[in-house]
Design a protein around this motif. Structure first.
Motif, PDB file in Angstrom:
ATOM      1  N   UNK A   1       0.821  -1.216   0.000  1.00 42.42           N
ATOM      2  CA  UNK A   1       0.000   0.000   0.000  1.00 42.42           C
ATOM      3  C   UNK A   1       0.853   1.263   0.000  1.00 42.42           C
ATOM      4  N   UNK A   2       2.085   1.161   0.501  1.00 39.53           N
ATOM      5  CA  UNK A   2       2.971   2.326   0.519  1.00 39.53           C
ATOM      6  C   UNK A   2       3.646   2.557  -0.831  1.00 39.53           C
ATOM      7  N   UNK A   3       3.434   1.646  -1.787  1.00 40.26           N
ATOM      8  CA  UNK A   3       3.980   1.826  -3.127  1.00 40.26           C
ATOM      9  C   UNK A   3       5.210   1.005  -3.443  1.00 40.26           C
ATOM     10  N   UNK A   4       5.604   0.103  -2.533  1.00 39.64           N
ATOM     11  CA  UNK A   4       6.774  -0.730  -2.770  1.00 39.64           C
ATOM     12  C   UNK A   4       6.482  -1.754  -3.864  1.00 39.64           C
ATOM     13  N   UNK A   5       7.361  -1.853  -4.853  1.00 45.42           N
ATOM     14  CA  UNK A   5       7.259  -2.896  -5.873  1.00 45.42           C
ATOM     15  C   UNK A   5       7.863  -4.184  -5.318  1.00 45.42           C
ATOM     16  N   UNK A   6       7.203  -5.319  -5.599  1.00 46.03           N
ATOM     17  CA  UNK A   6       7.654  -6.587  -5.048  1.00 46.03           C
ATOM     18  C   UNK A   6       7.645  -7.682  -6.105  1.00 46.03           C
ATOM     19  N   UNK A   7       8.661  -8.536  -6.038  1.00 41.64           N
ATOM     20  CA  UNK A   7       8.719  -9.763  -6.822  1.00 41.64           C
ATOM     21  C   UNK A   7       8.876 -10.903  -5.836  1.00 41.64           C
ATOM     22  N   UNK A   8       7.878 -11.782  -5.768  1.00 36.16           N
ATOM     23  CA  UNK A   8       7.843 -12.837  -4.762  1.00 36.16           C
ATOM     24  C   UNK A   8       7.781 -14.193  -5.453  1.00 36.16           C
ATOM     25  N   UNK A   9       8.811 -15.003  -5.260  1.00 38.62           N
ATOM     26  CA  UNK A   9       8.821 -16.369  -5.777  1.00 38.62           C
ATOM     27  C   UNK A   9       8.215 -17.284  -4.725  1.00 38.62           C
ATOM     28  N   UNK A  10       7.209 -18.044  -5.098  1.00 35.14           N
ATOM     29  CA  UNK A  10       6.480 -18.869  -4.140  1.00 35.14           C
ATOM     30  C   UNK A  10       5.915 -20.120  -4.807  1.00 35.14           C
ATOM     31  N   UNK A  11       5.613 -21.111  -3.960  1.00 34.01           N
ATOM     32  CA  UNK A  11       4.782 -22.220  -4.403  1.00 34.01           C
ATOM     33  C   UNK A  11       3.489 -22.270  -3.600  1.00 34.01           C
ATOM     34  N   UNK A  12       3.365 -21.360  -2.630  1.00 28.86           N
ATOM     35  CA  UNK A  12       2.173 -21.270  -1.797  1.00 28.86           C
ATOM     36  C   UNK A  12       1.207 -20.268  -2.420  1.00 28.86           C
ATOM     37  N   UNK A  13       0.039 -20.742  -2.856  1.00 30.85           N
ATOM     38  CA  UNK A  13      -0.886 -19.871  -3.580  1.00 30.85           C
ATOM     39  C   UNK A  13      -1.528 -18.826  -2.685  1.00 30.85           C
ATOM     40  N   UNK A  14      -1.338 -18.905  -1.377  1.00 32.81           N
ATOM     41  CA  UNK A  14      -1.859 -17.862  -0.490  1.00 32.81           C
ATOM     42  C   UNK A  14      -1.282 -16.496  -0.864  1.00 32.81           C
TER      43      UNK A  14
END
Length: 240
Positions: free
Chosen positions: A188-201
């Motif tokens: 919400x603060x505007x941070x761009x994120x790239x998240x590698x996951x196998x958890x669909x949550x």
């Protein structure tokens, strides 16, 4: 879904890489736009960690390029990429032999000391459990607390792009939910994120999703588009 007219923060194109003679990535690529959260979804062994390591400079790209707007950073060292506004959280995320306070100082080593002091107080407000134990060794924390410290450490430099490798690793569903809630606040603060996951949550955070299979990107689109594809739905919605 985030508008395609938004400027790109990072773009990886045609990435090929691996370990020794073993190739893991085959022309993989993705991009993250300003203020956008991207989830890279894939099973263990798909090549997610390898792709992230190439993006942050911990592994070389045999072919392809990485751009951190507006620069081509393919040949840049990791520390230079971090100074340029990128941050990385591995599955481990912390230095267990250092205190909570020391971990944050390591994470913010590339910004001015006065700015780091202010940033640390901001982070302690986000992570009150850590604030109460600033002098405690990271190794004395629970798995969930270590994950929170790992996030705080990565965020200490006030990055423009946070790259995270499986933040759910080793966590109970309760702590996974807490991690997602914290990341929503930074999103919400505007941070761009790239998240590698196998958890669909973690799709709760996603503006866009990429799927990686066998070192190749197989899908790019919204969560709704992912859910609407029968084959992808069967492949990924049993991973949580």
């Amino acid at each position: 879904m985030v508008s395609t007219t938004q400027p790109q923060v990072m773009r990886a194109t045609g990435i090929e890489s691996g370990y020794g003679r073993v190739q893991v990535l085959w022309g993989a690529g993705l991009d993250v736009r300003a203020k956008e959260s991207v989830v890279l979804l894939g099973a263990n062994g798909a090549g997610k960690s390898t792709l992230l390591k190439v993006i942050v400079g911990l592994m070389p790209a045999w072919k392809g390029s990485v751009q951190l707007d507006p620069d081509d950073v393919t040949s840049w060292r990791t520390d230079k990429r971090f100074r340029r506004g990128m941050a990385y959280m591995s599955e481990i995320g912390v230095f267990t032999g250092l205190s909570i306070d020391e971990n944050l100082r390591v994470g913010g080593q590339f910004i001015e000391k006065s700015a780091l002091r202010t940033r640390m107080e901001e982070l302690y407000a986000y992570f009150p459990d850590l604030a109460h134990r600033r002098g405690a060794l990271a190794g004395s924390l629970s798995g969930g607390q270590r994950k929170m410290l790992g996030m705080a450490k990565a965020l200490a430099s006030s990055p423009g792009l946070l790259v995270m490798d499986e933040p759910s690793a080793g966590l109970s569903p309760l702590f996974v939910g807490q991690v997602i809630d914290v990341l929503k606040k930074f999103r919400e603060s505007g941070l761009a994120m790239l998240i590698a996951e196998q958890n669909i949550a973690f799709l709760d955070l996603a503006d866009r999703v990429f799927t990686l299979e066998g070192g190749r990107i197989r899908f790019e689109g919204s969560v709704a588009e992912l859910e609407a594809d029968d084959s992808l739905h069967k492949a990924y919605f049993g991973l949580a």
